[in-house]
Design a protein around this motif. Structure first.
Motif, PDB file in Angstrom:
ATOM      1  N   GLY A  96       0.799  -1.089   0.217  1.00  0.00           N
ATOM      2  CA  GLY A  96       0.007   0.002  -0.007  1.00  0.00           C
ATOM      3  C   GLY A  96       0.771   1.242  -0.050  1.00  0.00           C
ATOM      4  O   GLY A  96       0.354   2.308  -0.483  1.00  0.00           O
ATOM      5  N   ASN A  97       1.840   1.134   0.523  1.00  0.00           N
ATOM      6  CA  ASN A  97       2.522   2.446   0.628  1.00  0.00           C
ATOM      7  C   ASN A  97       3.911   2.401  -0.210  1.00  0.00           C
ATOM      8  O   ASN A  97       4.835   3.256  -0.206  1.00  0.00           O
ATOM      9  N   THR A  98       4.023   1.499  -1.181  1.00  0.00           N
ATOM     10  CA  THR A  98       5.296   1.335  -1.971  1.00  0.00           C
ATOM     11  C   THR A  98       5.321   2.725  -2.789  1.00  0.00           C
ATOM     12  O   THR A  98       6.599   3.112  -2.681  1.00  0.00           O
ATOM     13  N   ARG A 150       9.770  -4.625  -3.643  1.00  0.00           N
ATOM     14  CA  ARG A 150       8.826  -3.605  -4.292  1.00  0.00           C
ATOM     15  C   ARG A 150       9.530  -2.298  -4.109  1.00  0.00           C
ATOM     16  O   ARG A 150       9.294  -1.623  -5.438  1.00  0.00           O
ATOM     17  N   ILE A 151       9.898  -1.472  -3.396  1.00  0.00           N
ATOM     18  CA  ILE A 151      10.333  -0.187  -3.302  1.00  0.00           C
ATOM     19  C   ILE A 151      11.661  -0.070  -4.039  1.00  0.00           C
ATOM     20  O   ILE A 151      11.684   0.785  -5.042  1.00  0.00           O
ATOM     21  N   GLY A 152      12.600  -1.026  -3.802  1.00  0.00           N
ATOM     22  CA  GLY A 152      13.898  -1.089  -4.567  1.00  0.00           C
ATOM     23  C   GLY A 152      13.571  -1.097  -5.987  1.00  0.00           C
ATOM     24  O   GLY A 152      14.327  -0.277  -6.772  1.00  0.00           O
ATOM     25  N   ALA A 168      22.374  -3.461  -8.237  1.00  0.00           N
ATOM     26  CA  ALA A 168      21.678  -3.720  -6.970  1.00  0.00           C
ATOM     27  C   ALA A 168      22.144  -5.039  -6.353  1.00  0.00           C
ATOM     28  O   ALA A 168      22.783  -5.784  -7.245  1.00  0.00           O
ATOM     29  N   TYR A 169      22.148  -5.056  -5.055  1.00  0.00           N
ATOM     30  CA  TYR A 169      22.508  -6.268  -4.443  1.00  0.00           C
ATOM     31  C   TYR A 169      20.982  -6.721  -3.640  1.00  0.00           C
ATOM     32  O   TYR A 169      20.549  -6.150  -2.752  1.00  0.00           O
ATOM     33  N   ASP A 170      21.019  -7.901  -3.808  1.00  0.00           N
ATOM     34  CA  ASP A 170      19.801  -8.660  -3.138  1.00  0.00           C
ATOM     35  C   ASP A 170      19.938 -10.120  -3.397  1.00  0.00           C
ATOM     36  O   ASP A 170      19.852 -10.931  -4.435  1.00  0.00           O
ATOM     37  N   SER A 207      20.416  -9.847   9.616  1.00  0.00           N
ATOM     38  CA  SER A 207      21.438  -9.832   8.829  1.00  0.00           C
ATOM     39  C   SER A 207      21.513  -8.577   8.134  1.00  0.00           C
ATOM     40  O   SER A 207      22.641  -8.033   7.292  1.00  0.00           O
ATOM     41  N   THR A 208      20.634  -7.714   8.098  1.00  0.00           N
ATOM     42  CA  THR A 208      20.719  -6.239   7.796  1.00  0.00           C
ATOM     43  C   THR A 208      21.177  -5.388   8.911  1.00  0.00           C
ATOM     44  O   THR A 208      21.588  -4.118   8.440  1.00  0.00           O
ATOM     45  N   ARG A 209      21.042  -5.419  10.122  1.00  0.00           N
ATOM     46  CA  ARG A 209      21.651  -4.591  11.136  1.00  0.00           C
ATOM     47  C   ARG A 209      22.979  -4.272  10.963  1.00  0.00           C
ATOM     48  O   ARG A 209      23.896  -5.103  10.702  1.00  0.00           O
ATOM     49  N   ASN A 228      18.838   6.446   3.510  1.00  0.00           N
ATOM     50  CA  ASN A 228      18.089   5.561   4.053  1.00  0.00           C
ATOM     51  C   ASN A 228      16.640   5.846   4.446  1.00  0.00           C
ATOM     52  O   ASN A 228      16.530   6.593   5.444  1.00  0.00           O
ATOM     53  N   CYS A 229      15.913   5.433   3.914  1.00  0.00           N
ATOM     54  CA  CYS A 229      14.441   5.424   3.838  1.00  0.00           C
ATOM     55  C   CYS A 229      13.689   4.051   4.334  1.00  0.00           C
ATOM     56  O   CYS A 229      12.543   3.978   3.983  1.00  0.00           O
ATOM     57  N   ALA A 230      14.507   3.212   4.732  1.00  0.00           N
ATOM     58  CA  ALA A 230      14.049   1.768   4.991  1.00  0.00           C
ATOM     59  C   ALA A 230      13.759   1.722   6.547  1.00  0.00           C
ATOM     60  O   ALA A 230      12.734   1.824   6.979  1.00  0.00           O
ATOM     61  N   ILE A 279       8.596   9.770   7.453  1.00  0.00           N
ATOM     62  CA  ILE A 279       7.484  10.270   6.747  1.00  0.00           C
ATOM     63  C   ILE A 279       7.321   9.847   5.225  1.00  0.00           C
ATOM     64  O   ILE A 279       6.672  10.276   4.547  1.00  0.00           O
ATOM     65  N   GLY A 280       8.231   8.747   5.140  1.00  0.00           N
ATOM     66  CA  GLY A 280       8.285   8.049   3.638  1.00  0.00           C
ATOM     67  C   GLY A 280       7.006   7.533   3.205  1.00  0.00           C
ATOM     68  O   GLY A 280       6.606   7.557   2.092  1.00  0.00           O
ATOM     69  N   ALA A 281       6.075   7.347   4.319  1.00  0.00           N
ATOM     70  CA  ALA A 281       4.935   6.591   3.862  1.00  0.00           C
ATOM     71  C   ALA A 281       3.731   7.709   4.101  1.00  0.00           C
ATOM     72  O   ALA A 281       2.536   7.271   4.011  1.00  0.00           O
ATOM     73  N   SER A 282       3.942   8.757   4.429  1.00  0.00           N
ATOM     74  CA  SER A 282       3.069   9.945   4.945  1.00  0.00           C
ATOM     75  C   SER A 282       2.376  10.421   3.831  1.00  0.00           C
ATOM     76  O   SER A 282       2.824  11.689   3.677  1.00  0.00           O
TER      77      SER A 282
HETATM   78  P1  NAD Z   1      10.115  -6.137   0.115  1.00  0.00           P
HETATM   79  O1  NAD Z   1       9.946  -6.982   1.033  1.00  0.00           O
HETATM   80  O2  NAD Z   1       9.442  -5.767  -0.992  1.00  0.00           O
HETATM   81  O3  NAD Z   1      11.574  -5.761  -0.092  1.00  0.00           O
HETATM   82  C1  NAD Z   1      12.679  -6.054   0.537  1.00  0.00           C
HETATM   83  C2  NAD Z   1      13.718  -6.605  -0.227  1.00  0.00           C
HETATM   84  O4  NAD Z   1      15.067  -6.843   0.646  1.00  0.00           O
HETATM   85  C3  NAD Z   1      13.607  -8.044  -0.684  1.00  0.00           C
HETATM   86  O5  NAD Z   1      13.712  -8.271  -2.220  1.00  0.00           O
HETATM   87  C4  NAD Z   1      14.413  -8.978  -0.063  1.00  0.00           C
HETATM   88  O6  NAD Z   1      14.799 -10.182  -0.819  1.00  0.00           O
HETATM   89  C5  NAD Z   1      15.770  -8.003   0.219  1.00  0.00           C
HETATM   90  N1  NAD Z   1      16.758  -8.474   1.288  1.00  0.00           N
HETATM   91  C6  NAD Z   1      16.334  -8.954   2.433  1.00  0.00           C
HETATM   92  N2  NAD Z   1      17.523  -9.088   2.994  1.00  0.00           N
HETATM   93  C7  NAD Z   1      18.445  -8.656   2.421  1.00  0.00           C
HETATM   94  C8  NAD Z   1      19.886  -8.619   2.529  1.00  0.00           C
HETATM   95  N3  NAD Z   1      20.497  -8.873   3.664  1.00  0.00           N
HETATM   96  N4  NAD Z   1      20.673  -7.771   1.780  1.00  0.00           N
HETATM   97  C9  NAD Z   1      20.076  -7.366   0.513  1.00  0.00           C
HETATM   98  N5  NAD Z   1      18.783  -7.364   0.401  1.00  0.00           N
HETATM   99  C10 NAD Z   1      17.944  -8.087   1.177  1.00  0.00           C
HETATM  100  O7  NAD Z   1       9.935  -4.574   1.012  1.00  0.00           O
HETATM  101  P2  NAD Z   1       9.653  -3.087   0.618  1.00  0.00           P
HETATM  102  O8  NAD Z   1       8.019  -2.959   0.774  1.00  0.00           O
HETATM  103  O9  NAD Z   1      10.144  -2.827  -0.648  1.00  0.00           O
HETATM  104  O10 NAD Z   1      10.116  -2.164   2.012  1.00  0.00           O
HETATM  105  C11 NAD Z   1      11.439  -1.980   1.841  1.00  0.00           C
HETATM  106  C12 NAD Z   1      11.811  -1.385   3.558  1.00  0.00           C
HETATM  107  O11 NAD Z   1      11.330  -0.001   3.296  1.00  0.00           O
HETATM  108  C13 NAD Z   1      11.242  -2.065   4.425  1.00  0.00           C
HETATM  109  O12 NAD Z   1      12.425  -2.112   5.507  1.00  0.00           O
HETATM  110  C14 NAD Z   1      10.221  -1.372   4.660  1.00  0.00           C
HETATM  111  O13 NAD Z   1       9.896  -1.406   6.303  1.00  0.00           O
HETATM  112  C15 NAD Z   1      10.659   0.148   4.530  1.00  0.00           C
HETATM  113  N6  NAD Z   1       9.748   1.170   4.417  1.00  0.00           N
HETATM  114  C16 NAD Z   1       9.863   2.355   4.811  1.00  0.00           C
HETATM  115  C17 NAD Z   1       8.982   3.359   4.813  1.00  0.00           C
HETATM  116  C18 NAD Z   1       9.064   4.803   5.565  1.00  0.00           C
HETATM  117  O14 NAD Z   1       8.333   5.408   5.796  1.00  0.00           O
HETATM  118  N7  NAD Z   1      10.165   5.304   5.554  1.00  0.00           N
HETATM  119  C19 NAD Z   1       7.991   3.247   4.085  1.00  0.00           C
HETATM  120  C20 NAD Z   1       7.452   1.871   3.442  1.00  0.00           C
HETATM  121  C21 NAD Z   1       8.532   0.906   3.658  1.00  0.00           C
END
Ligand code: NAD
Length: 304
Positions: A96-98, A150-152, A168-170, A207-209, A228-230, A279-282
């Motif tokens: 919903g907030n992608t 989704r967002i990436g 990209a790295y995933d 693993s991402t911390r 960093n907006c994640a 406020i990324g999803a606001s």
């Molecule tokens: P998503 O699940 O669609 O995508 C996340 C991706 O990260 C996946 O493809 C996954 O394979 C990958 N991933 C997982 N672990 C990994 C690692 N160790 N190294 C590299 N890649 C890895 O999620 P999304 O909807 O795209 O959301 C992404 C982030 O954005 C989430 O943390 C979410 O909470 C955050 N977010 C923040 C806001 C905001 O208000 N700032 C709003 C929406 C989402």
């Protein structure tokens, strides 16, 4: 059945649930934990955004609770292990907030590249200072996207439209899924070495911390810019601060922090850091979409 809706979840998205016979909605703003504990036992379902923590203590009072809905993506404010132990289902609204989060990330990248927030502040303080704000173009620069979900991937599309090179790295997506997209999948070290801008779009997990820590910064290009907006804590804030102070990093744009809410940080004192309070999803659109998505999930669960 009673559903408690907290944290200002958008009412416009809850109409289907509100109109369902046999379901009563109680909609309120965020309440302190002791108040939540006092009322939670009445409810079959609860819907939260990110402010309310549904932890083990809260769940121990939630005798009727069948489902917890998170109007948004990240479920780090919910104790998933405890929910599983108690047989409480946790549902979220991942898509919903992608678009809002994507557009916000692009806005942060442009703000960072062109010093827009700093110029805005200076001019409003009465200073016409053209020389202080030499920026950089995005066109032809390499954008490294960590996490191509989704967002990436939505970021990648928009960055390519601005003629950026996208790497990209995933580790969890298959090479063939990006074959037709002009996105180069690389390992993390290569992404760090090649990128002019690095943006993070992974969840926060063990693993991402601190994925971007001192060692990671040492592999980056001089003058790299970080977005960093994640989730806070994926970038080690101390390592970022050191990289910015030393000139290794030319700037950073941060919507999320290790501790939130955060009103004071050494990072806030650096002029090349652009910040916002998560406020990324606001946007109205995102809030209505996530509320509607989570309401559908809750309804499906309660109706069995
Ligand atoms: P998503 O699940 O669609 O995508 C996340 C991706 O990260 C996946 O493809 C996954 O394979 C990958 N991933 C997982 N672990 C990994 C690692 N160790 N190294 C590299 N890649 C890895 O999620 P999304 O909807 O795209 O959301 C992404 C982030 O954005 C989430 O943390 C979410 O909470 C955050 N977010 C923040 C806001 C905001 O208000 N700032 C709003 C929406 C989402």
């Amino acid at each position: 059945m009673k559903v408690l809706v907290l944290d200002g979840v958008a009412r416009e998205g809850l109409q289907k649930l509100e109109n369902e016979p046999g379901i009563v909605l109680d909609i309120t703003k965020t309440v302190p934990e002791d108040q939540l504990i006092a009322i939670i036992s009445e409810y079959d379902a609860v819907i939260v955004r990110s402010a309310t923590k549904i932890n083990k203590k809260v769940m121990s009072y939630a005798h009727k609770l069948k489902v917890i809905g998170r109007a948004g993506v990240g479920v780090d404010n919910i104790d998933l292990d405890e929910a599983t132990r108690q047989g409480i289902l946790v549902v979220n609204a991942p898509g919903g907030n992608t678009i809002s989060a994507t557009e916000y990330t692009i806005a942060m990248m442009l703000a960072l590249a062109r010093n827009i927030p700093q110029a805005n502040t200076k001019l409003k303080n009465g200073e016409w200072d053209k020389k202080a704000f030499m920026g950089t173009e995005l066109c032809t620069k390499t954008l490294g996207i960590i996490g191509l979900g989704r967002i990436g991937s939505a970021i990648a599309k928009r960055a390519q439209a601005m003629e950026m090179q996208v790497v990209a790295y995933d580790p969890y997506i298959a090479e063939k899924s990006v074959i037709s997209t002009d996105i180069e999948l690389v390992d993390l070290d290569e992404l760090l070495e090649r990128s002019d801008f690095i943006t993070i779009h992974t969840p926060k997990t063990k693993s991402t911390r601190h994925l971007l820590n001192t060692e990671a910064f040492s592999k980056m290009k001089d003058g790299v810019r970080i977005i960093n907006c994640a989730r806070g804590g994926i970038v080690d804030e101390t390592a970022l601060y050191d990289a910015l102070r030393s000139g290794k990093a030319a700037g950073a744009a941060l919507d999320v922090f290790e501790e939130e809410p955060l009103t004071n940080s050494p990072l806030f004192e650096l002029n090349n850091v652009v910040v916002s309070p998560h406020i990324g999803a606001s946007t109205r659109e995102a809030q209505i979409k996530v509320a509607a998505d989570v309401a559908n999930e809750i309804l499906a669960t309660l109706k069995g």
